[in-house]
Design an enzyme around this catalytic site. Sequence first.
Site, mmCIF file in Angstrom:
data_model
loop_
_atom_site.group_PDB
_atom_site.id
_atom_site.type_symbol
_atom_site.label_atom_id
_atom_site.label_comp_id
_atom_site.label_asym_id
_atom_site.label_seq_id
_atom_site.Cartn_x
_atom_site.Cartn_y
_atom_site.Cartn_z
ATOM 1 N N ASP A 12 -18.990 -17.295 19.172
ATOM 2 C CA ASP A 12 -19.171 -17.873 17.745
ATOM 3 C C ASP A 12 -17.792 -18.638 17.298
ATOM 4 O O ASP A 12 -16.713 -18.320 18.024
ATOM 5 C CB ASP A 12 -19.351 -16.714 16.644
ATOM 6 C CG ASP A 12 -19.790 -17.235 15.399
ATOM 7 O OD1 ASP A 12 -20.354 -18.504 15.360
ATOM 8 O OD2 ASP A 12 -19.712 -16.658 14.279
ATOM 9 N N ASN A 60 -31.123 -20.052 16.139
ATOM 10 C CA ASN A 60 -30.387 -21.660 16.259
ATOM 11 C C ASN A 60 -31.593 -22.708 16.405
ATOM 12 O O ASN A 60 -31.148 -24.091 16.290
ATOM 13 C CB ASN A 60 -29.837 -21.515 17.620
ATOM 14 C CG ASN A 60 -28.634 -20.723 17.525
ATOM 15 O OD1 ASN A 60 -27.971 -20.384 18.516
ATOM 16 N ND2 ASN A 60 -27.866 -20.611 16.235
#
Length: 222
Positions: A12, A60
Amino acid sequence: MNELKHLAVVMDGNRRWARAKGFLAKLGYSQGVKTMQKLMEVCMEENISNLSLFAFSTENWKRPKDEIDFIFELLDRCLDEALEKFEKNNVRLRAIGDLSRLEDKVREKITLVEEKTKHCDALCVNLAISYGARDEIIRAAKRVIEKKLELNEENLTQNLDLPLDVDLMLRVGNAKRLSNFLLWQCSYAEIYFSETLFPSLTKREFKRIIKEFRNRERTFGK
């Protein structure tokens, strides 16, 4: 000293790294690929046999189309590089997730790399693409039912995309959550949270985290 066989990483912070430096998000993802390569090198140096990387989640798919397109262009280039280098370095690729959502050409290239490297055993890179842990568990349960097996812990585990317990979950990017990654496999995993954004991670920090894990006391719920 704890044995580290399976390291899982939530990669991330790529977009935040780029924004902080005044760059487009694309550069953050490109830099993240370089960090991923460093992490693979560390795993081989530290005799870690399995590395699971959270590359693209089921959530996503909700991101802007141009960002998704770039991520898969980058994945395509990474697969080309994997075709060239993985077998030479004795590295195996295994893709996990709902791959049915990917374009045919991407799935075909993934299959090609998986087939070419299936005999490699220095390191197995489990690349999570279009992956969500809840989705994986549901799909595993459906497989158990389709096979007319008893729905128990052993059968469900064996029908997961990745039937392998995680030893250490590394969550970077200054967020303290699991983000729906390998939830079943992380039942007794140790967790390490790093404030560092993924593109900024160094080999030195990776090794420090591994050393800290090896010195922890693991009880496995006992």
